[in-house]
Design an enzyme around this catalytic site. Structure first.
Site, PDB file in Angstrom:
ATOM      1  N   THR A  37       0.853  -1.181   0.000  1.00 31.08           N
ATOM      2  CA  THR A  37       0.000   0.000   0.000  1.00 31.08           C
ATOM      3  C   THR A  37       0.891   1.233   0.000  1.00 31.08           C
ATOM      4  OG1 THR A  37      -0.085   0.155   2.412  1.00 31.08           O
ATOM      5  CG2 THR A  37      -1.720  -1.249   1.348  1.00 31.08           C
ATOM      6  N   GLU A  70      -6.059  -3.576   1.760  1.00 23.56           N
ATOM      7  CA  GLU A  70      -6.068  -4.591   2.796  1.00 23.56           C
ATOM      8  C   GLU A  70      -7.266  -5.532   2.689  1.00 23.56           C
ATOM      9  OE1 GLU A  70      -3.917  -0.953   4.438  1.00 23.56           O
ATOM     10  OE2 GLU A  70      -5.543  -1.420   3.047  1.00 23.56           O
ATOM     11  N   LYS A 122     -13.989  18.904  12.042  1.00 29.06           N
ATOM     12  CA  LYS A 122     -14.911  19.144  13.157  1.00 29.06           C
ATOM     13  C   LYS A 122     -14.851  20.622  13.509  1.00 29.06           C
ATOM     14  CE  LYS A 122     -16.687  16.911  17.282  1.00 29.06           C
ATOM     15  NZ  LYS A 122     -16.488  15.840  18.286  1.00 29.06           N
ATOM     16  N   TRP A 156     -19.586  18.028  12.743  1.00 28.58           N
ATOM     17  CA  TRP A 156     -18.829  17.421  11.656  1.00 28.58           C
ATOM     18  C   TRP A 156     -19.196  18.051  10.312  1.00 28.58           C
ATOM     19  CZ3 TRP A 156     -14.978  14.798  13.435  1.00 28.58           C
ATOM     20  CH2 TRP A 156     -15.095  14.052  14.606  1.00 28.58           C
TER      21      TRP A 156
END
Length: 543
Positions: free
Chosen positions: A183, A330, A438, A443
């Site tokens: 990755t 993954e 935030k 949010w």
């Protein structure tokens, strides 16, 4: 034990068992390379056998790791099969990484043999770490390349043409490591993920079951013509080369990605199914202005990041059946797929834009949930971290126990993404755990802002990042790349976002004060936005 010995009817789930259906002489499909080479599936089986035999003759032993550096060619597909089925481990090298990172991944994988295109020989020259290679097999002319001392050199076509067209494949343990790749990430060295024969076998069946039963659009079957536009080094092109081979479907391998070549192959070979990241599709759509091609037969799966609504609109204008999927390296790429229902597929355009940008519903055999920090499952409509369980998740990071334990905390594979499920069962990703904004205790979804900005005329790409704010703790900052030939104004973007706030699509505090036009956006080696790099570059400008 050889391939002819299976006591008591045992049938191990091995990669070589993904070939028999496709290798029947009645299979009409073919494999086509951008160079003009084309061959049948029985010929493909011979080529795989020759490569396995050639590697064995070169001294490659069962259990060793073989690294591959190449463009998306027929050779890569042959490596997908030959290396694992001879009992070795295929390590696909991300050639877009820096030289030091490429060398790190080869060294960390333990590869002792490399198969490489001449373009990538400079990546193998002296550096740190020192590679422990024993063999370098070059595809074509190595030029004046001098191998390190005690490293044997061979030429790919010479050794494969000299090998026999059959090979006695061993029956290895189906749970043994078959493949690995790394990755790219945005912090530290790349991390190695790895998969067994059994996992790749089951993933292939899961892909075919999920895409072969799509209710209204996005189906993939033996009659399709498949061409990957996701690098084969990245999550094995999301597993589709294995699926296409098992079906015996026609496959087209485009080599190095160039927009004009991709469009030519789509047109000349009648390609009907592909997949890529959003930036590659945008490149193709831009090339259509120079080379008009009918793409109305194309089914295009988009992954590797959020699918912007503006890109969906452009694709639908060209009658491309565009839809999104979601997963991660993954998780062997696929965990959810956004196949529309029959009712959703005939919705009005504005509704299509909303529907097609979703990550979709869990693929068959995939358990996808959103959870609280203590791993309690969240309710419908409630946000939480997205976690996975399925038969093909990586057991961990290669030679990295600490991060492996964190990845699998609590027995679930953690995505690092924040999302929620709707009443229709479809997943919506709202942000990355590390990218959430935030502001004043509330949010703000950077992904939603990016999607809205993408729909403003003249916008090519956008990224929204968090910037520190003395009053609100954090505020969103929008970075926007104008489309070539457009005189884009910041105020046009602000007006569109304000209108979205007035309509209740986003909260009023979600409209960024800082909107900046930029020439380009930093990306990782696989085309994802590199928000860590973007924050490092731009945040200090507003602090």
């Amino acid at each position: 034990m050889t391939s002819g010995e299976m006591p008591n009817g045992d049938f191990p789930l091995l990669i070589r068992h993904l070939m028999p259906t496709a290798n029947r002489s009645t299979v009409a499909g073919e494999i086509v390379d951008a160079s003009g080479l084309r061959f049948t599936y029985p010929q493909f089986a011979e080529r795989v056998a020759r490569l396995a035999g050639a590697l064995t003759a070169c001294g490659v032993k069962q259990g060793e790791t073989v690294a591959v550096l190449d463009w998306d060619t027929h050779r890569y597909l042959e490596c997908f099969y030959a290396i694992p089925v001879m009992g070795c481990v295929l390590m696909t090298v991300n050639v877009r990484l820096s030289r030091d990172q490429v060398r790190y991944t080869i060294d960390n994988s333990g590869a002792t043999t490399v198969i490489t295109h001449p373009d990538f020989l400079p990546l193998l020259t002296a550096g740190v770490p020192e590679l422990r290679l024993q063999k370098i097999i070059v595809v074509g002319d190595a030029g004046d390349f001098e191998p390190p001392p005690d490293v044997e050199m061979a030429e790919y076509y010479a050794i494969t043409e000299a090998a026999a067209p059959d090979f006695a494949y061993p029956d290895v343990d189906e749970r043994s490591r078959a493949t690995m790749f790394y990755t790219s990430g945005t912090t530290g060295n790349p991390k190695g993920v790895y998969y067994s024969h059994r996992q790749i076998f089951l993933h292939t069946l899961g892909v075919l079951a999920t895409f072969g039963t799509a209710p209204a659009q996005g189906r993939f079957g033996a009659d399709d013509v498949y061409m990957p536009i996701t690098p084969l080094f990245h999550a094995h092109a999301w597993g589709f080369p294995y699926a296409a081979t098992l079906l015996g479907a026609k496959q087209v391998y485009p080599g190095r990605y160039k927009a004009d070549i991709l469009l030519r192959l789509i047109e000349e070979e009648s390609v009907t199914f592909s997949h890529c990241v959003a930036s590659v599709l945008r490149m193709l759509l831009d090339e259509l202005k120079v080379r008009p091609v009918d793409l109305s037969r194309m089914k295009m799966l988009i992954g590797g990041g959020a699918l912007p609504g503006g890109l969906v609109r452009s694709a639908l204008e060209h009658r491309i059946d565009i839809f999104s999927g979601y997963g991660m390296s993954e998780a062997f790429a696929i965990q959810t797929v956004n196949h529309l229902t029959a009712t959703e597929a005939v919705a009005e355009l504005d509704e299509q834009l909303r529907l097609r940008t979703r990550p979709g519903r869990p693929a068959l055999l995939c358990d996808v949930r959103t959870v609280t920090p203590d791993l309690g499952e969240t309710a419908v409509g409630e946000e939480g971290e997205i976690v996975f369980r399925s038969p093909w998740l990586t057991p961990g990071y290669w030679r990295n126990e600490e991060e492996s334990q964190e990845l699998w905390r609590g027995g679930w594979l953690h995505s690092g993404d924040i999302g929620k499920f709707g009443e229709d069962g479809a997943l919506c990703i709202t942000d990355r755990v590390k990218d959430v904004i935030k502001s004043g205790g509330e949010w703000i979804s950077s992904l939603l802002l990016e999607s809205l900005i993408s729909q403003v005329e003249g916008v090519a790409e956008s990224a929204v990042i968090a910037t520190p704010d003395a009053r609100w703790a954090e505020r969103p900052m929008a970075l926007v790349v104008p489309r070539e030939g457009y005189d884009l104004e910041v105020e046009a973007i602000r007006t569109a976002l304000t209108a979205a706030a007035t309509a209740g699509v986003i909260p009023r505090y979600g409209v960024p004060e800082h909107i900046k036009l930029v020439d380009a956006l930093e990306k990782t080696s696989v085309g994802k936005l590199d928000k860590k790099a973007l924050r490092a570059r731009y945040v200090e400008q507003v602090v």
